[in-house]
Design a protein around this motif. Structure first.
Motif, PDB file in Angstrom:
ATOM      1  N   SER A 126      -1.503  -3.029  -5.189  1.00  0.00           N
ATOM      2  CA  SER A 126      -2.507  -3.894  -4.576  1.00  0.00           C
ATOM      3  C   SER A 126      -1.989  -5.320  -4.548  1.00  0.00           C
ATOM      4  CB  SER A 126      -3.795  -3.840  -5.407  1.00  0.00           C
ATOM      5  OG  SER A 126      -4.649  -4.896  -5.056  1.00  0.00           O
ATOM      6  N   ASP A 176       1.836   2.113  -3.423  1.00  0.00           N
ATOM      7  CA  ASP A 176       0.671   2.208  -4.313  1.00  0.00           C
ATOM      8  C   ASP A 176       0.448   0.971  -5.173  1.00  0.00           C
ATOM      9  OD1 ASP A 176      -0.056   4.780  -3.423  1.00  0.00           O
ATOM     10  OD2 ASP A 176       1.443   5.685  -4.735  1.00  0.00           O
ATOM     11  N   ALA A 225       0.833  -1.205   0.000  1.00  0.00           N
ATOM     12  CA  ALA A 225       0.000   0.000   0.000  1.00  0.00           C
ATOM     13  C   ALA A 225       0.868   1.254   0.000  1.00  0.00           C
ATOM     14  CB  ALA A 225      -0.945  -0.006   1.197  1.00  0.00           C
TER      15      ALA A 225
END
Length: 74
Positions: free
Chosen positions: A41, A39, A36
């Motif tokens: 997932s 950035d 996270a």
């Protein structure tokens, strides 16, 4: 035990992350927390430690993690 992790996103460079700067619920941040922070997932990558895949919800227990983006084909 370490208090930072180096995130090596293959083909995109590396980032040094301090545990104190990561948002997390437990005592030690998880690999998902590190993803996270850069950035990413957990649904789009695989996390490797020492060349072996690790569950993203596992607490970070290594100084270096390698991130491979998964490729979707059509």
């Amino acid at each position: 035990m370490t208090d930072r992790v180096t995130v090596d996103v293959k083909g995109e460079g590396t980032r040094e992350l301090e545990f104190a700067a990561l948002e997390h619920d437990g005592d030690v941040p998880t690999y998902t927390d590190a993803l996270a922070a850069v950035d990413l997932s957990p649904h789009e990558v695989s996390v490797l430690v020492d060349g072996r895949p690790v569950p993203e919800d596992q607490p970070i227990d290594s100084e270096t993690m390698t991130v491979l983006r998964l490729i979707k084909g059509g």
